[in-house]
Design a protein around this motif. Structure first.
Motif, short mmCIF file in Angstrom:
data_model
loop_
_atom_site.label_atom_id
_atom_site.label_comp_id
_atom_site.label_asym_id
_atom_site.label_seq_id
_atom_site.Cartn_x
_atom_site.Cartn_y
_atom_site.Cartn_z
N LEU A 132 1.27 9.82 -11.97
CA LEU A 132 0.92 8.78 -10.89
C LEU A 132 0.37 9.25 -9.63
CD1 LEU A 132 1.44 5.84 -10.24
CD2 LEU A 132 3.85 6.24 -9.41
N ARG A 133 0.71 10.26 -9.12
CA ARG A 133 0.30 10.97 -7.81
C ARG A 133 -1.23 11.08 -8.39
NH1 ARG A 133 0.94 16.67 -4.83
NH2 ARG A 133 -1.03 16.64 -3.96
N GLY A 134 -1.25 11.84 -9.55
CA GLY A 134 -2.60 12.14 -9.73
C GLY A 134 -3.46 10.94 -9.91
N LEU A 193 -5.27 -0.22 -15.62
CA LEU A 193 -4.15 0.06 -14.36
C LEU A 193 -4.10 -1.38 -13.53
CD1 LEU A 193 -5.59 3.50 -12.78
CD2 LEU A 193 -3.25 2.83 -14.06
N MET A 194 -5.24 -2.16 -13.74
CA MET A 194 -5.05 -3.65 -13.19
C MET A 194 -4.29 -4.64 -13.95
SD MET A 194 -9.00 -4.56 -11.44
CE MET A 194 -9.81 -4.15 -12.88
N ALA A 195 -4.40 -4.11 -15.38
CA ALA A 195 -3.68 -5.12 -16.20
C ALA A 195 -2.06 -4.77 -16.14
CB ALA A 195 -3.92 -4.99 -17.41
N GLU A 196 -1.54 -3.79 -15.45
CA GLU A 196 -0.36 -3.22 -15.30
C GLU A 196 0.40 -3.15 -14.04
OE1 GLU A 196 -0.37 0.85 -17.10
OE2 GLU A 196 -1.16 0.24 -18.98
N PRO A 197 1.15 -4.38 -13.50
CA PRO A 197 1.51 -4.41 -12.11
C PRO A 197 2.49 -3.34 -12.11
CG PRO A 197 1.26 -6.52 -13.02
CD PRO A 197 0.97 -5.56 -14.16
N GLU A 198 3.46 -3.00 -12.86
CA GLU A 198 4.57 -1.92 -12.90
C GLU A 198 3.90 -0.45 -12.57
OE1 GLU A 198 3.19 -2.56 -17.32
OE2 GLU A 198 3.77 -3.83 -15.52
N SER A 199 2.59 -0.50 -12.89
CA SER A 199 2.19 0.80 -12.49
C SER A 199 1.86 1.33 -10.97
CB SER A 199 0.83 1.13 -13.02
OG SER A 199 -0.45 0.55 -12.36
N GLY A 200 1.95 0.02 -10.35
CA GLY A 200 1.77 0.42 -8.65
C GLY A 200 0.30 0.69 -8.29
N MET A 201 -0.49 0.31 -9.25
CA MET A 201 -1.81 1.02 -9.19
C MET A 201 -2.96 -0.29 -8.94
SD MET A 201 -2.55 4.29 -8.74
CE MET A 201 -4.15 4.26 -9.58
N VAL A 202 -2.56 -1.45 -9.15
CA VAL A 202 -3.24 -2.57 -9.14
C VAL A 202 -4.32 -2.79 -8.06
CG1 VAL A 202 -3.59 -5.10 -9.22
CG2 VAL A 202 -1.69 -4.06 -10.43
N THR A 245 0.89 -1.25 -0.03
CA THR A 245 0.06 0.00 -0.23
C THR A 245 0.68 1.23 -0.03
OG1 THR A 245 -0.02 -0.07 2.37
CG2 THR A 245 -1.80 -1.17 1.35
N SER A 246 2.04 1.20 0.09
CA SER A 246 2.90 2.30 0.00
C SER A 246 2.89 3.22 -1.23
CB SER A 246 4.34 1.95 -0.18
OG SER A 246 4.83 1.25 -0.99
#
Length: 364
Positions: free
Chosen positions: A210-212, A245-254, A35-36
């Motif tokens: 990313l923050r947005g 976003l769920m399809a992109e683990p590297e986004s940190g947004m899953v 969750t960081s």
């Protein structure tokens, strides 16, 4: 008994509840590895503006830190917010923003001095730096619970929505955080949704930094605990960026995207849109490769999709969901195991159960 596959508003009826569930403390910086990346939305994280030609106020702020000497100082700053000089407005807004950033007493004193109304006006300024400062100061004032109603009464919801549409990237991020902080009652969530907050938040989720994206996700989650805002989000096209976003683990947004999707999936419009946008293969992939929290979220979403739809059960089964669900039923948390077991039963007997009811209950 706790309803976990129906409307989740009972679990997440305040900003603090959202972050507690995610292992995040609203006051600061506690987070675990999953969750960081979730935005704390606790106070502004804006960069400092260079003082322009007028610099008196910024020098005073630097000297005082967050402890003004007396109420007269704050009263003068509030008066300066309404100056005809843009530089004076800018300097006063910066100083008030800094005074309110980390000091609860100052947040009350600024509001008591009449600072909210001129800050709302500045948040609608066509001068983007002043708009950003006004929005950011309002975010900091909103961290005081007794200021929330006063901020809303001054029309801040419309000012924040305007910022989401027209502001700088930082201003949009801070406006999203302020909307989260103000959304502490269902009637306020409904009001903010009716005022038009959902579509620009969806755009921020889709194309922001990313923050947005993080700030938009948590604001959308808060607003969509009421049904009418779920429909607004779907109509604004929220499912496409959530699936991406769920399809992109590297986004940190899953985690964030899955949690918003789980919240939305109680609405039939959202379930239909999720399937149409290709969400089922993505969710099965999360079941296979995600962390424990992500797998539980994915199982919950798939359970929503399958509870009263034999068609969706067939689609999920054909994507190969049963093996990762069996694994989750053996290794997940008690809640995750029960979700997985229920979903496996639906997939193996696709025409049984459900009967259109959306009241699945799982014991704590």
């Amino acid at each position: 008994m706790t309803t976990v596959d129906g409307d989740s508003s009972g679990l997440f009826n305040s900003p603090s509840a959202i972050f507690s569930y995610l292992g995040r403390n609203l006051d600061g910086l506690r987070a675990d590895s999953t969750t960081s990346a979730f935005s704390d939305c606790a106070s502004d994280r804006s960069g400092e503006f260079a003082p322009g030609s007028g610099g008196r106020g910024l020098l005073a702020a630097a000297c005082m830190g967050d402890r003004p000497d007396d109420d007269e100082t704050i009263a003068q700053l509030v008066s300066d917010l309404e100056s005809e000089s843009l530089e004076t407005q800018r300097s006063a807004a910066m100083e008030i923003r800094l005074l309110a950033k980390n000091n609860m007493e100052n947040r009350v004193r600024i509001a008591d001095a009449g600072g909210i109304e001129p800050l709302v006006a500045l948040a609608q300024s066509s001068e983007l730096q002043i708009q950003e400062l006004g929005v950011t100061a309002l975010l900091n004032l909103s961290l005081c619970d007794e200021n929330k109603e006063r901020i809303l009464s001054a029309g801040a919801d419309r000012a924040l929505i305007r910022t989401l549409r027209t502001g700088t990237g930082t201003a949009k991020e801070n406006a999203a955080c302020a909307i989260l902080r103000l959304s502490h009652k269902d009637e306020i969530k409904e009001r903010i949704g009716r005022a038009g907050a959902v579509p620009p938040l969806v755009r921020l989720l889709e194309s922001g930094s990313l923050r947005g994206k993080k700030d938009a996700a948590v604001a959308l989650f808060a607003l969509t605990t009421v049904k009418e805002n779920k429909v607004r989000a779907v109509e604004a096209g929220v499912m496409r960026p959530l699936v991406d976003l769920m399809a992109e683990p590297e986004s940190g947004m899953v985690d964030k995207a899955a949690l918003v999707t789980l919240n939305l999936a109680t609405a039939p419009e959202a379930r239909a849109s999720l399937v149409e946008e290709g969400g089922i293969p993505v969710l099965v992939e999360v079941l296979e490769d995600g962390n424990h929290r992500q797998k539980e979220f994915a199982a919950g979403i798939l359970l929503e999709l399958c509870e009263d739809s034999t068609r969706n059960r067939g689609l999920v089964a054909r994507e190969g969901a049963i093996p990762p669900l069996v694994a989750l039923s053996q290794t997940g948390t008690p809640r995750a195991r029960q979700k997985a077991e229920t979903l496996i039963r639906y997939l193996r007997q696709p025409r049984s159960g459900g009967n259109g009811a959306r009241t699945t209950e799982i014991s704590d």
